[in-house]
Scaffold this motif. Structure first.
Motif, mmCIF file in Angstrom:
data_model
loop_
_atom_site.group_PDB
_atom_site.id
_atom_site.type_symbol
_atom_site.label_atom_id
_atom_site.label_comp_id
_atom_site.label_asym_id
_atom_site.label_seq_id
_atom_site.Cartn_x
_atom_site.Cartn_y
_atom_site.Cartn_z
ATOM 1 N N ALA A 105 0.836 -1.206 0.000
ATOM 2 C CA ALA A 105 0.000 0.000 0.000
ATOM 3 C C ALA A 105 0.872 1.258 0.000
ATOM 4 O O ALA A 105 0.581 2.233 -0.717
ATOM 5 C CB ALA A 105 -0.931 -0.006 1.213
ATOM 6 N N LEU A 106 1.950 1.235 0.775
ATOM 7 C CA LEU A 106 2.870 2.375 0.783
ATOM 8 C C LEU A 106 3.547 2.531 -0.574
ATOM 9 O O LEU A 106 3.656 3.641 -1.105
ATOM 10 C CB LEU A 106 3.929 2.176 1.870
ATOM 11 C CG LEU A 106 3.460 2.268 3.320
ATOM 12 C CD1 LEU A 106 4.598 1.916 4.271
ATOM 13 C CD2 LEU A 106 2.926 3.664 3.629
ATOM 14 N N LEU A 126 11.969 11.225 -0.989
ATOM 15 C CA LEU A 126 12.694 11.845 0.118
ATOM 16 C C LEU A 126 11.715 12.224 1.227
ATOM 17 O O LEU A 126 11.995 12.044 2.417
ATOM 18 C CB LEU A 126 13.452 13.074 -0.371
ATOM 19 C CG LEU A 126 14.427 13.721 0.623
ATOM 20 C CD1 LEU A 126 15.509 12.733 1.034
ATOM 21 C CD2 LEU A 126 15.056 14.974 0.000
ATOM 22 N N GLY A 127 10.550 12.754 0.826
ATOM 23 C CA GLY A 127 9.513 13.063 1.804
ATOM 24 C C GLY A 127 8.954 11.815 2.463
ATOM 25 O O GLY A 127 8.726 11.774 3.683
ATOM 26 N N MET A 128 8.758 10.761 1.673
ATOM 27 C CA MET A 128 8.234 9.509 2.214
ATOM 28 C C MET A 128 9.245 8.837 3.139
ATOM 29 O O MET A 128 8.861 8.108 4.058
ATOM 30 C CB MET A 128 7.858 8.565 1.079
ATOM 31 C CG MET A 128 6.601 8.979 0.330
ATOM 32 S SD MET A 128 5.121 8.996 1.381
ATOM 33 C CE MET A 128 4.907 7.247 1.728
ATOM 34 N N LEU A 129 10.534 9.064 2.906
ATOM 35 C CA LEU A 129 11.553 8.530 3.812
ATOM 36 C C LEU A 129 11.274 8.998 5.236
ATOM 37 O O LEU A 129 11.271 8.190 6.182
ATOM 38 C CB LEU A 129 12.936 8.995 3.350
ATOM 39 C CG LEU A 129 14.178 8.531 4.130
ATOM 40 C CD1 LEU A 129 15.396 8.564 3.202
ATOM 41 C CD2 LEU A 129 14.477 9.409 5.347
ATOM 42 N N SER A 130 11.039 10.301 5.393
ATOM 43 C CA SER A 130 10.751 10.849 6.718
ATOM 44 C C SER A 130 9.377 10.429 7.210
ATOM 45 O O SER A 130 9.198 10.097 8.394
ATOM 46 C CB SER A 130 10.848 12.376 6.682
ATOM 47 O OG SER A 130 12.148 12.791 6.320
ATOM 48 N N ALA A 131 8.386 10.427 6.313
ATOM 49 C CA ALA A 131 7.019 10.093 6.708
ATOM 50 C C ALA A 131 6.914 8.649 7.197
ATOM 51 O O ALA A 131 6.267 8.360 8.214
ATOM 52 C CB ALA A 131 6.072 10.325 5.528
ATOM 53 N N CYS A 217 6.411 -0.462 -11.207
ATOM 54 C CA CYS A 217 7.804 -0.534 -10.748
ATOM 55 C C CYS A 217 7.909 -0.262 -9.251
ATOM 56 O O CYS A 217 8.682 -0.922 -8.540
ATOM 57 C CB CYS A 217 8.665 0.456 -11.525
ATOM 58 S SG CYS A 217 8.995 -0.016 -13.238
ATOM 59 N N TYR A 218 7.137 0.689 -8.764
ATOM 60 C CA TYR A 218 7.162 0.975 -7.327
ATOM 61 C C TYR A 218 6.512 -0.144 -6.520
ATOM 62 O O TYR A 218 6.914 -0.398 -5.370
ATOM 63 C CB TYR A 218 6.483 2.317 -7.040
ATOM 64 C CG TYR A 218 7.410 3.493 -7.267
ATOM 65 C CD1 TYR A 218 8.375 3.843 -6.328
ATOM 66 C CD2 TYR A 218 7.340 4.240 -8.432
ATOM 67 C CE1 TYR A 218 9.235 4.909 -6.536
ATOM 68 C CE2 TYR A 218 8.200 5.309 -8.660
ATOM 69 C CZ TYR A 218 9.148 5.636 -7.707
ATOM 70 O OH TYR A 218 10.021 6.681 -7.925
#
Length: 323
Positions: A105-106, A126-131, A217-218
């Motif tokens: 889901a992520l 980069l934003g999702m890394l922190s989130a 791909c993701y």
């Protein structure tokens, strides 16, 4: 004339540079320390590289499609913490598929932002890394996770088990690499990935569904991260909530070393595997030679710079840019 003379060399280095470098490093370390080529040491390096390798397989698809995924380290931490917690809450049989669904889901959310909304992949991931790191801390309450009853579960099989004498982490790495290698090199989907990364505009006019391909791909990357999280949790039967912190850079380094271009459109699963093993053997070889662990960071940086320079040189057909 000099540029013409350089082209055959660039062609050879572009196609086989990673293999040549891998052999050279193996020979150097073998001559420096005989323990390097022992069966036990070789197996240990491959086994310890398997988790990073599994993550790199998925990121290879993302990079070839012309994008980046810097969220895989935090996502691996999330997967590890979740599967360990759910193991005690709902049992191992339900914990594993539930964790996979949450991680997918992520990955799907990232794929939607980059593929369908066409947001910049560097900024998004980069934003999702922190989130995702924050999400992991919220889920765990800032605490590390351990399985309560380590003796009464078969969960350790994925990280500690063996099949016909082959460690399961190595087996999972090899099987997943073989499957994804065929998917990328021998299927219409694989050709779409190369087309989207090589020339997005031409791919769209050729009828290639760019958004759906990037999204897929993701998803593949997320599946590989979930598998790596499962392997990590199973190996230690417990984990810190920051276990994947910084791995995104090592994963990207392995993919780049394997010859995948940051510009998209080139790379193979086989060479990514070589890149992963090269990183692992360089780190191991330096330690056996007596160098402190931090030296490997400098050496790895130098190798990555050389790999990126070679990639650019191959594309422009000469070693040096014109002034």
């Amino acid at each position: 004339m000099a540029n013409l003379a350089n082209k055959p060399i660039l062609t050879i280095l572009g196609k086989h540079g990673i293999l040549i470098a891998f052999v050279v490093f193996m020979v150097i370390f073998a001559l420096a320390n005989s323990r390097f080529v022992s069966i036990g040491n070789l197996e240990s390096v491959v086994r310890s590289s398997a988790i990073l390798g599994v993550m790199a397989l998925g990121v290879t698809f993302v990079v070839i499609s012309g994008n980046l995924d810097l969220s895989v380290g935090s996502m691996m931490s999330f997967a590890t913490i979740v599967v360990l917690d759910l193991h005690d809450q709902i049992g191992v049989t339900l914990a594993i598929p539930t964790m996979y669904l949450m991680v997918l889901a992520l990955g799907g959310f990232i794929g939607y932002l980059v593929g369908y909304l066409r947001l910049n992949s560097l900024i998004v991931t980069l934003g999702m890394l922190s989130a995702i790191h924050g999400l992991t801390l919220m889920y765990s309450g800032g605490k590390n996770m351990d399985i309560a009853d380590k003796s009464g579960t078969w969960f350790s099989f994925f990280g500690q088990g063996e099949v016909l004498g082959v460690p399961v982490p190595i087996l999972l790495f090899v099987l997943l690499a073989a499957f994804l290698g065929i998917l990328l090199a021998r299927t219409p989907f694989g050709r779409k990935v190369y087309a989207v990364g090589g020339n997005p505009t031409a791919a769209i006019f050729s009828g290639v569904p760019r958004a759906r391909t990037v999204f897929s791909c993701y998803l593949i990357s997320a599946f590989c991260v979930a598998t790596a999280g499962l392997m990590q949790a199973s190996r230690s039967m417990g984990s810190q909530n920051t276990v994947g912190q910084g791995l995104e850079l090592e994963v990207l380094a392995a993919v780049i070393l394997g010859g995948a271009s940051l510009l998209g459109g080139s790379g193979t699963i086989f060479k990514t595997v070589i890149g992963v093993l090269m990183l692992g053997f360089i780190q191991n070889g330096l330690l056996l030679m007596g160098y402190p662990f931090y030296v490997q960071f400098v050496i790895t940086w130098i190798i990555i710079i050389l790999a990126v320079w070679l990639d650019i040189a191959v594309k422009r057909g000469k070693f040096w840019a014109s002034i």
